[in-house]
Design a protein around this motif. Structure first.
Motif, PDB file in Angstrom:
ATOM      1  N   THR A   1      52.462  35.591 -46.307  1.00 19.07           N
ATOM      2  CA  THR A   1      52.234  36.183 -47.626  1.00 19.07           C
ATOM      3  C   THR A   1      53.518  36.805 -48.172  1.00 19.07           C
ATOM      4  O   THR A   1      53.799  36.725 -49.367  1.00 19.07           O
ATOM      5  CB  THR A   1      51.119  37.245 -47.575  1.00 19.07           C
ATOM      6  OG1 THR A   1      51.481  38.273 -46.637  1.00 19.07           O
ATOM      7  CG2 THR A   1      49.789  36.626 -47.188  1.00 19.07           C
ATOM      8  N   LEU A   2      54.298  37.401 -47.291  1.00 22.17           N
ATOM      9  CA  LEU A   2      55.574  38.000 -47.684  1.00 22.17           C
ATOM     10  C   LEU A   2      56.545  36.927 -48.177  1.00 22.17           C
ATOM     11  O   LEU A   2      57.140  37.049 -49.253  1.00 22.17           O
ATOM     12  CB  LEU A   2      56.173  38.741 -46.477  1.00 22.17           C
ATOM     13  CG  LEU A   2      57.544  39.368 -46.687  1.00 22.17           C
ATOM     14  CD1 LEU A   2      57.418  40.621 -47.539  1.00 22.17           C
ATOM     15  CD2 LEU A   2      58.183  39.696 -45.346  1.00 22.17           C
ATOM     16  N   VAL A   3      56.692  35.881 -47.404  1.00 23.61           N
ATOM     17  CA  VAL A   3      57.603  34.778 -47.750  1.00 23.61           C
ATOM     18  C   VAL A   3      57.152  34.104 -49.043  1.00 23.61           C
ATOM     19  O   VAL A   3      57.971  33.796 -49.907  1.00 23.61           O
ATOM     20  CB  VAL A   3      57.691  33.771 -46.583  1.00 23.61           C
ATOM     21  CG1 VAL A   3      58.390  32.497 -47.013  1.00 23.61           C
ATOM     22  CG2 VAL A   3      58.397  34.406 -45.390  1.00 23.61           C
ATOM     23  N   LYS A   4      55.850  33.897 -49.174  1.00 23.52           N
ATOM     24  CA  LYS A   4      55.326  33.258 -50.390  1.00 23.52           C
ATOM     25  C   LYS A   4      55.638  34.099 -51.618  1.00 23.52           C
ATOM     26  O   LYS A   4      56.028  33.570 -52.664  1.00 23.52           O
ATOM     27  CB  LYS A   4      53.820  33.036 -50.254  1.00 23.52           C
ATOM     28  CG  LYS A   4      53.184  32.354 -51.459  1.00 23.52           C
ATOM     29  CD  LYS A   4      51.736  31.993 -51.189  1.00 23.52           C
ATOM     30  CE  LYS A   4      51.006  31.426 -52.385  1.00 23.52           C
ATOM     31  NZ  LYS A   4      51.737  30.762 -53.403  1.00 23.52           N
ATOM     32  N   HIS A   5      55.470  35.409 -51.500  1.00 30.73           N
ATOM     33  CA  HIS A   5      55.779  36.281 -52.634  1.00 30.73           C
ATOM     34  C   HIS A   5      57.252  36.127 -53.039  1.00 30.73           C
ATOM     35  O   HIS A   5      57.557  35.963 -54.217  1.00 30.73           O
ATOM     36  CB  HIS A   5      55.482  37.747 -52.302  1.00 30.73           C
ATOM     37  CG  HIS A   5      55.732  38.669 -53.446  1.00 30.73           C
ATOM     38  ND1 HIS A   5      54.748  39.025 -54.326  1.00 30.73           N
ATOM     39  CD2 HIS A   5      56.863  39.283 -53.873  1.00 30.73           C
ATOM     40  CE1 HIS A   5      55.257  39.824 -55.249  1.00 30.73           C
ATOM     41  NE2 HIS A   5      56.546  40.002 -54.991  1.00 30.73           N
ATOM     42  N   PHE A   6      58.154  36.173 -52.059  1.00 30.91           N
ATOM     43  CA  PHE A   6      59.576  36.022 -52.373  1.00 30.91           C
ATOM     44  C   PHE A   6      59.852  34.657 -53.005  1.00 30.91           C
ATOM     45  O   PHE A   6      60.514  34.576 -54.044  1.00 30.91           O
ATOM     46  CB  PHE A   6      60.434  36.197 -51.122  1.00 30.91           C
ATOM     47  CG  PHE A   6      61.884  35.917 -51.380  1.00 30.91           C
ATOM     48  CD1 PHE A   6      62.689  36.844 -52.025  1.00 30.91           C
ATOM     49  CD2 PHE A   6      62.451  34.698 -51.025  1.00 30.91           C
ATOM     50  CE1 PHE A   6      64.025  36.575 -52.306  1.00 30.91           C
ATOM     51  CE2 PHE A   6      63.784  34.414 -51.299  1.00 30.91           C
ATOM     52  CZ  PHE A   6      64.563  35.362 -51.944  1.00 30.91           C
ATOM     53  N   ASN A   7      59.360  33.607 -52.384  1.00 26.10           N
ATOM     54  CA  ASN A   7      59.644  32.251 -52.874  1.00 26.10           C
ATOM     55  C   ASN A   7      59.067  31.992 -54.261  1.00 26.10           C
ATOM     56  O   ASN A   7      59.716  31.376 -55.105  1.00 26.10           O
ATOM     57  CB  ASN A   7      59.124  31.199 -51.888  1.00 26.10           C
ATOM     58  CG  ASN A   7      59.990  31.104 -50.651  1.00 26.10           C
ATOM     59  OD1 ASN A   7      61.170  31.451 -50.658  1.00 26.10           O
ATOM     60  ND2 ASN A   7      59.399  30.652 -49.555  1.00 26.10           N
ATOM     61  N   ASP A   8      57.857  32.482 -54.502  1.00 26.09           N
ATOM     62  CA  ASP A   8      57.190  32.225 -55.793  1.00 26.09           C
ATOM     63  C   ASP A   8      57.678  33.106 -56.917  1.00 26.09           C
ATOM     64  O   ASP A   8      57.728  32.686 -58.078  1.00 26.09           O
ATOM     65  CB  ASP A   8      55.669  32.403 -55.652  1.00 26.09           C
ATOM     66  CG  ASP A   8      55.008  31.351 -54.789  1.00 26.09           C
ATOM     67  OD1 ASP A   8      55.683  30.372 -54.392  1.00 26.09           O
ATOM     68  OD2 ASP A   8      53.796  31.512 -54.492  1.00 26.09           O
ATOM     69  N   LYS A   9      58.056  34.353 -56.591  1.00 26.08           N
ATOM     70  CA  LYS A   9      58.290  35.320 -57.668  1.00 26.08           C
ATOM     71  C   LYS A   9      59.724  35.834 -57.812  1.00 26.08           C
ATOM     72  O   LYS A   9      60.100  36.330 -58.869  1.00 26.08           O
ATOM     73  CB  LYS A   9      57.336  36.504 -57.493  1.00 26.08           C
ATOM     74  CG  LYS A   9      55.872  36.090 -57.533  1.00 26.08           C
ATOM     75  CD  LYS A   9      54.950  37.251 -57.295  1.00 26.08           C
ATOM     76  CE  LYS A   9      53.493  36.838 -57.288  1.00 26.08           C
ATOM     77  NZ  LYS A   9      52.971  36.429 -58.572  1.00 26.08           N
ATOM     78  N   LEU A  10      60.542  35.721 -56.757  1.00 28.31           N
ATOM     79  CA  LEU A  10      61.859  36.349 -56.808  1.00 28.31           C
ATOM     80  C   LEU A  10      63.027  35.406 -56.531  1.00 28.31           C
ATOM     81  O   LEU A  10      64.129  35.635 -57.019  1.00 28.31           O
ATOM     82  CB  LEU A  10      61.903  37.518 -55.810  1.00 28.31           C
ATOM     83  CG  LEU A  10      60.912  38.642 -56.085  1.00 28.31           C
ATOM     84  CD1 LEU A  10      60.822  39.588 -54.899  1.00 28.31           C
ATOM     85  CD2 LEU A  10      61.280  39.403 -57.348  1.00 28.31           C
ATOM     86  N   LYS A  11      62.795  34.387 -55.766  1.00 31.86           N
ATOM     87  CA  LYS A  11      63.872  33.486 -55.347  1.00 31.86           C
ATOM     88  C   LYS A  11      64.658  32.928 -56.535  1.00 31.86           C
ATOM     89  O   LYS A  11      65.887  32.820 -56.489  1.00 31.86           O
ATOM     90  CB  LYS A  11      63.274  32.352 -54.508  1.00 31.86           C
ATOM     91  CG  LYS A  11      64.277  31.464 -53.834  1.00 31.86           C
ATOM     92  CD  LYS A  11      63.539  30.468 -52.943  1.00 31.86           C
ATOM     93  CE  LYS A  11      64.505  29.629 -52.145  1.00 31.86           C
ATOM     94  NZ  LYS A  11      63.778  28.705 -51.245  1.00 31.86           N
ATOM     95  N   HIS A  12      63.950  32.587 -57.605  1.00 28.46           N
ATOM     96  CA  HIS A  12      64.609  31.990 -58.774  1.00 28.46           C
ATOM     97  C   HIS A  12      65.630  32.931 -59.414  1.00 28.46           C
ATOM     98  O   HIS A  12      66.571  32.476 -60.078  1.00 28.46           O
ATOM     99  CB  HIS A  12      63.570  31.570 -59.822  1.00 28.46           C
ATOM    100  CG  HIS A  12      62.917  32.736 -60.498  1.00 28.46           C
ATOM    101  ND1 HIS A  12      61.865  33.446 -59.944  1.00 28.46           N
ATOM    102  CD2 HIS A  12      63.172  33.319 -61.709  1.00 28.46           C
ATOM    103  CE1 HIS A  12      61.498  34.420 -60.762  1.00 28.46           C
ATOM    104  NE2 HIS A  12      62.276  34.366 -61.845  1.00 28.46           N
ATOM    105  N   LEU A  13      65.496  34.247 -59.212  1.00 31.15           N
ATOM    106  CA  LEU A  13      66.451  35.193 -59.786  1.00 31.15           C
ATOM    107  C   LEU A  13      67.846  35.052 -59.167  1.00 31.15           C
ATOM    108  O   LEU A  13      68.840  35.450 -59.777  1.00 31.15           O
ATOM    109  CB  LEU A  13      65.968  36.629 -59.582  1.00 31.15           C
ATOM    110  CG  LEU A  13      64.623  36.999 -60.208  1.00 31.15           C
ATOM    111  CD1 LEU A  13      64.224  38.406 -59.809  1.00 31.15           C
ATOM    112  CD2 LEU A  13      64.694  36.862 -61.733  1.00 31.15           C
ATOM    113  N   LEU A  14      67.895  34.505 -57.978  1.00 31.61           N
ATOM    114  CA  LEU A  14      69.161  34.362 -57.257  1.00 31.61           C
ATOM    115  C   LEU A  14      69.774  32.975 -57.409  1.00 31.61           C
ATOM    116  O   LEU A  14      70.824  32.699 -56.839  1.00 31.61           O
ATOM    117  CB  LEU A  14      68.956  34.694 -55.772  1.00 31.61           C
ATOM    118  CG  LEU A  14      68.440  36.098 -55.491  1.00 31.61           C
ATOM    119  CD1 LEU A  14      68.167  36.280 -53.993  1.00 31.61           C
ATOM    120  CD2 LEU A  14      69.433  37.139 -55.972  1.00 31.61           C
ATOM    121  N   ALA A  15      69.134  32.115 -58.198  1.00 37.74           N
ATOM    122  CA  ALA A  15      69.636  30.741 -58.378  1.00 37.74           C
ATOM    123  C   ALA A  15      70.837  30.720 -59.304  1.00 37.74           C
ATOM    124  O   ALA A  15      71.035  31.596 -60.116  1.00 37.74           O
ATOM    125  CB  ALA A  15      68.520  29.871 -58.931  1.00 37.74           C
TER     126      ALA A  15
END
Length: 198
Positions: free
Chosen positions: A184-198
């Protein structure tokens, strides 16, 4: 309460500090594993802000009204983690806050504590500016993520406070009520925050 009674009493800071350390290590282990072989890495206790307050320039008027020691010192902020995209050189700073809470079979007083309130320092205009600049993030990006772990993630009072404080930025906090479930932690990061670092 007398001195002898105080000596016998358990120190809540020792107890909560130990639990917080376990929470932080659990977060680090899960995210490190997730980032293996990717453009992402995680750093523990990033040191880039250890003296930001000490370097704040004050006006002569303010300086004349405060104590100004001759010595130098470090005074700043150390987030729990930094998630870096090594390709884009963008960084998101992370706080992991473990706190007890008011849940079933516990008294309302179990929800005392202010770890969630202390994390709000990152919402201040000065720190937002510094974190955004260092993280290479735009002015419209909240440069931090706070993960709340423990009973606070289910406390009816604290959960409402957090949803109020983060209006418009709900992706930047995560209520990790089951910390044995890293998915659930990883999914939250991947779905909601990862794109901010692209």
């Amino acid at each position: 309460m007398g001195k002898s009674e105080l000596k016998k009493r358990k120190n809540w800071q020792d107890l909560s500090g130990g639990k917080a350390e376990v929470a932080e290590k659990n977060f680090y282990t899960i995210m490190s594993k997730e980032f293996e072989g990717s453009d992402f890495s995680i750093r523990s206790k990033p040191r880039e802000f250890t003296d930001i307050y000490a370097k704040i320039k004050l006006s002569p008027e303010i300086l004349s009204q405060i104590y100004c020691p001759e010595e130098t010192w470090k005074h700043g902020v150390i987030p729990d983690y930094a998630i870096d995209n090594v390709k884009t050189k963008k960084t998101l700073y992370v706080e992991v806050k473990r706190q007890d809470g008011w849940i079933e079979n516990k008294p309302r007083s179990a929800g005392r504590g202010n770890a969630h309130e202390r994390s709000n320092k990152f919402f201040t205009p000065g720190l937002l500016k510094i974190l955004r600049e260092r993280g290479n993030l735009g002015d419209d990006v909240l440069p931090f993520w706070v993960v709340f772990q423990g009973d606070i993630a289910r406390d009816p009072k604290r959960v409402r406070e957090l949803h109020c404080w983060y209006v418009g930025y709900q992706d930047h906090f995560f209520l990790w009520s089951n910390s044995t479930n890293g998915q659930t932690l990883v999914k939250h990061f991947n779905d909601k925050l990862k794109h901010l670092l692209a």
